[in-house]
Design a protein around this motif. Sequence first.
Motif, PDB file in Angstrom:
ATOM      1  N   LEU A  80       0.832  -1.209   0.000  1.00  0.00           N
ATOM      2  CA  LEU A  80       0.000   0.000   0.000  1.00  0.00           C
ATOM      3  C   LEU A  80       0.863   1.254   0.000  1.00  0.00           C
ATOM      4  CD1 LEU A  80      -2.832  -1.013   2.520  1.00  0.00           C
ATOM      5  CD2 LEU A  80      -2.975  -0.907   0.023  1.00  0.00           C
ATOM      6  N   ASP A  81       1.917   1.233   0.809  1.00  0.00           N
ATOM      7  CA  ASP A  81       2.825   2.381   0.832  1.00  0.00           C
ATOM      8  C   ASP A  81       3.487   2.572  -0.525  1.00  0.00           C
ATOM      9  OD1 ASP A  81       2.211   2.793   3.481  1.00  0.00           O
ATOM     10  OD2 ASP A  81       4.036   1.848   4.255  1.00  0.00           O
ATOM     11  N   ASN A  82       3.894   1.466  -1.138  1.00  0.00           N
ATOM     12  CA  ASN A  82       4.539   1.521  -2.447  1.00  0.00           C
ATOM     13  C   ASN A  82       3.620   2.139  -3.487  1.00  0.00           C
ATOM     14  OD1 ASN A  82       5.238  -0.048  -5.214  1.00  0.00           O
ATOM     15  ND2 ASN A  82       7.086   0.125  -3.972  1.00  0.00           N
ATOM     16  N   LEU A  83       2.315   1.904  -3.340  1.00  0.00           N
ATOM     17  CA  LEU A  83       1.330   2.435  -4.289  1.00  0.00           C
ATOM     18  C   LEU A  83       0.741   3.764  -3.830  1.00  0.00           C
ATOM     19  CD1 LEU A  83      -0.570  -0.881  -5.118  1.00  0.00           C
ATOM     20  CD2 LEU A  83       1.152   0.282  -6.520  1.00  0.00           C
ATOM     21  N   SER A  84       1.265   4.309  -2.720  1.00  0.00           N
ATOM     22  CA  SER A  84       0.786   5.585  -2.155  1.00  0.00           C
ATOM     23  C   SER A  84      -0.709   5.539  -1.844  1.00  0.00           C
ATOM     24  CB  SER A  84       1.105   6.754  -3.101  1.00  0.00           C
ATOM     25  OG  SER A  84       2.495   6.863  -3.318  1.00  0.00           O
TER      26      SER A  84
END
Length: 273
Positions: A80-84
């Motif tokens: 999720l962080d990687n995909l903002s």
Amino acid sequence: MAYYNNGNRRNYFIEFGSGRPVVLLHGISNSGRAWVPQIAPLVEAGYRVIVPDHAGHGASARLNRPFSVSDIAADVFELLDNLSIEEADIIGLSLGGMVALEIALTQPHRVGKLIVANSFDTTATEEFRTMAEGWARTFRSEDGPVKRFEGIWPMNVNETFRVSTEGVKTYQVWHGLAATADGQSLAYVAEGIVGFDATTSLATLSMPVLFIAGEQDRMSLPDVSQRMADRVPNAHYVEIQGAAHISNVDSASAFNEAVITFLGTVPASTTSD
């Protein structure tokens, strides 16, 4: 983009559509391909559908240590962080359902709505430990993932689906995936997920939660999902008649109806990037 890294591990995912993000989490020894029946209906309903392979599964990297429910949840947070993405709806089945609960309990602000299907609130029992140890032994044996797949298939999906054209096709695809799976990695997951226990913390969940059970599920009995629903303040419960353990596959139409009714159709004005 097909991969993200968490530390030195490389995990696979795929996404479809645009709009409100929804993450689909599969069961042990399976892969994101198990969610094929849900992807198009969710995209049509206005969702950005994100489908990862858990560590040690599918196209994700192999494992060299036991891997727990919280470890898999940490991978989802990294994705999720990687995909903002700050917040998403989460759908998990079986092991994926436990991971979904872990996500909602540890970082509730990241979860809009939660769906837990054919799953468990605890693996901290001697019965589950014994079962998981048996899985691990099978996974580590010669052609172990295929042996387990062939043995568990009649329990995973109902007879009507097994003899259908779609059932035969699914069996062939999943059999081939099992044949390429890494048994050692799957054994590490089987060992690592023992000890998960959300029984006392379910009551703290404040987001809307849907629990789905399969009437013919002999692995995660409907009573388990009903018990979880009874403990969650804002919970709904659906039991799919005739469905076995992988209810999203053998009873896809009923599963999709329950999911989209619960999540809702995203208005077109909110589905643009």
